[in-house]
Write a protein that holds these residues in place. Structure first.
Motif, PDB file in Angstrom:
ATOM      1  N   MET A   1       0.836  -1.203   0.000  1.00  0.00           N
ATOM      2  CA  MET A   1       0.000   0.000   0.000  1.00  0.00           C
ATOM      3  C   MET A   1       0.876   1.261   0.000  1.00  0.00           C
ATOM      4  SD  MET A   1      -3.072  -0.923  -0.450  1.00  0.00           S
ATOM      5  CE  MET A   1      -2.298  -2.142  -1.508  1.00  0.00           C
ATOM      6  N   PHE A   2       2.001   1.213   0.721  1.00  0.00           N
ATOM      7  CA  PHE A   2       2.954   2.326   0.653  1.00  0.00           C
ATOM      8  C   PHE A   2       3.412   2.521  -0.790  1.00  0.00           C
ATOM      9  CE2 PHE A   2       7.562   2.572  -0.039  1.00  0.00           C
ATOM     10  CZ  PHE A   2       7.687   3.951   0.000  1.00  0.00           C
ATOM     11  N   CYS A   3       3.845   1.427  -1.414  1.00  0.00           N
ATOM     12  CA  CYS A   3       4.334   1.528  -2.796  1.00  0.00           C
ATOM     13  C   CYS A   3       3.262   2.072  -3.729  1.00  0.00           C
ATOM     14  CB  CYS A   3       4.818   0.163  -3.281  1.00  0.00           C
ATOM     15  SG  CYS A   3       6.316  -0.415  -2.458  1.00  0.00           S
ATOM     16  N   MET A   4       2.044   1.612  -3.568  1.00  0.00           N
ATOM     17  CA  MET A   4       0.963   2.082  -4.440  1.00  0.00           C
ATOM     18  C   MET A   4       0.641   3.550  -4.195  1.00  0.00           C
ATOM     19  SD  MET A   4       0.330  -0.187  -6.590  1.00  0.00           S
ATOM     20  CE  MET A   4      -1.242   0.290  -7.289  1.00  0.00           C
ATOM     21  N   SER A   5       0.901   4.036  -2.987  1.00  0.00           N
ATOM     22  CA  SER A   5       0.649   5.454  -2.713  1.00  0.00           C
ATOM     23  C   SER A   5       1.532   6.345  -3.581  1.00  0.00           C
ATOM     24  CB  SER A   5       0.878   5.768  -1.226  1.00  0.00           C
ATOM     25  OG  SER A   5       2.260   5.855  -0.911  1.00  0.00           O
ATOM     26  N   LEU A   6       2.653   5.793  -4.044  1.00  0.00           N
ATOM     27  CA  LEU A   6       3.592   6.576  -4.839  1.00  0.00           C
ATOM     28  C   LEU A   6       3.110   6.817  -6.269  1.00  0.00           C
ATOM     29  CD1 LEU A   6       6.908   4.961  -3.551  1.00  0.00           C
ATOM     30  CD2 LEU A   6       5.828   7.103  -2.799  1.00  0.00           C
ATOM     31  N   ARG A   7       1.935   6.327  -6.596  1.00  0.00           N
ATOM     32  CA  ARG A   7       1.346   6.644  -7.902  1.00  0.00           C
ATOM     33  C   ARG A   7       0.973   8.117  -7.984  1.00  0.00           C
ATOM     34  NH1 ARG A   7      -3.499   2.670  -8.597  1.00  0.00           N
ATOM     35  NH2 ARG A   7      -3.755   3.421  -6.483  1.00  0.00           N
ATOM     36  N   GLN A   8       0.740   8.734  -6.847  1.00  0.00           N
ATOM     37  CA  GLN A   8       0.320  10.139  -6.822  1.00  0.00           C
ATOM     38  C   GLN A   8       1.529  11.035  -6.584  1.00  0.00           C
ATOM     39  OE1 GLN A   8      -2.655  10.202  -3.760  1.00  0.00           O
ATOM     40  NE2 GLN A   8      -4.246   9.414  -5.127  1.00  0.00           N
ATOM     41  N   ALA A   9       1.651  12.073  -7.410  1.00  0.00           N
ATOM     42  CA  ALA A   9       2.795  12.987  -7.346  1.00  0.00           C
ATOM     43  C   ALA A   9       2.963  13.608  -5.960  1.00  0.00           C
ATOM     44  CB  ALA A   9       2.661  14.071  -8.404  1.00  0.00           C
TER      45      ALA A   9
ATOM     46  N   ALA B   1       6.197  13.989  -0.979  1.00  0.00           N
ATOM     47  CA  ALA B   1       6.245  13.872   0.482  1.00  0.00           C
ATOM     48  C   ALA B   1       7.252  12.797   0.892  1.00  0.00           C
ATOM     49  CB  ALA B   1       4.856  13.545   1.032  1.00  0.00           C
ATOM     50  N   PHE B   2       7.281  11.697   0.173  1.00  0.00           N
ATOM     51  CA  PHE B   2       8.222  10.631   0.468  1.00  0.00           C
ATOM     52  C   PHE B   2       9.655  11.099   0.252  1.00  0.00           C
ATOM     53  CE2 PHE B   2      10.711   6.936  -1.098  1.00  0.00           C
ATOM     54  CZ  PHE B   2      10.803   6.251   0.094  1.00  0.00           C
ATOM     55  N   LYS B   3       9.904  11.743  -0.877  1.00  0.00           N
ATOM     56  CA  LYS B   3      11.260  12.217  -1.172  1.00  0.00           C
ATOM     57  C   LYS B   3      11.729  13.257  -0.160  1.00  0.00           C
ATOM     58  CE  LYS B   3      10.784  11.804  -6.164  1.00  0.00           C
ATOM     59  NZ  LYS B   3      10.890  12.573  -7.413  1.00  0.00           N
ATOM     60  N   ALA B   4      10.803  14.054   0.357  1.00  0.00           N
ATOM     61  CA  ALA B   4      11.162  15.108   1.316  1.00  0.00           C
ATOM     62  C   ALA B   4      11.623  14.525   2.645  1.00  0.00           C
ATOM     63  CB  ALA B   4       9.982  16.048   1.531  1.00  0.00           C
ATOM     64  N   HIS B   5      10.990  13.452   3.087  1.00  0.00           N
ATOM     65  CA  HIS B   5      11.387  12.829   4.357  1.00  0.00           C
ATOM     66  C   HIS B   5      10.897  11.388   4.359  1.00  0.00           C
ATOM     67  CE1 HIS B   5      12.055  11.971   8.538  1.00  0.00           C
ATOM     68  NE2 HIS B   5      12.662  13.150   8.681  1.00  0.00           N
ATOM     69  N   GLU B   6      11.748  10.509   3.885  1.00  0.00           N
ATOM     70  CA  GLU B   6      11.354   9.112   3.698  1.00  0.00           C
ATOM     71  C   GLU B   6      10.859   8.455   4.988  1.00  0.00           C
ATOM     72  OE1 GLU B   6      14.320   6.842   1.605  1.00  0.00           O
ATOM     73  OE2 GLU B   6      14.209   8.147  -0.151  1.00  0.00           O
TER      74      GLU B   6
END
Length: 135
Positions: free
Chosen positions: A27-35, A40-45
């Motif tokens: 579900m985390f991985c699938m959340s990355l479909r949205q820009a 948000a992930f890249k800013a603070h993993e």
């Protein structure tokens, strides 16, 4: 992994048990479909990962980009590839990384029909930890 699949070398079969085990990781991985989520992930993993009730091992695998570890911990390759894409890694590059090959060598192998079946059917083909014939 289910007993039925333990004899298959070099793979993690994504069955119902693995699906349950890796649900939050996937579900985390699938959340990355949205820009917005990718940013948000890249800013603070670490902070972003805290949104998902993954095991510490799953979080470590994500943070360390342990691609095969993610599969072992219940990740599905099609979901984990969303993380790879977030990192700018395409599917062919990811497959090469996961097999320990250079991308061009992986590409050439696939163009020639993939890995040899010899030694890759089951661990039962192996004798004392080594294959009984070429592969």
């Amino acid at each position: 992994m289910s007993g039925d699949y333990k004899d298959i070398p070099g793979t993690y079969v994504f069955d119902a048990k693995q699906s349950r085990k890796g649900y939050h990781l996937n579900m985390f991985c699938m959340s990355l479909r949205q820009a917005v989520n990718r940013e948000a992930f890249k800013a603070h993993e670490g902070l972003y990962l805290d949104r998902f009730p993954m095991t510490p091992e799953q979080k470590d695998a994500v943070l360390n980009r342990d691609w095969n570890g993610m599969l072992r911990l219940g990740g599905n390759i099609y979901y984990t590839s969303k993380l790879a894409a977030t990192d700018g890694i395409n599917f062919q590059q990811l497959a090469a990384i996961m097999t320990g090959m250079e991308q061009e060598a992986y590409r050439e192998m696939m163009l020639k029909g993939g890995r040899s079946i010899e030694g890759n059917r089951s661990k039962g083909e192996w004798k004392t930890g080594e294959m009984t014939h070429g592969g």
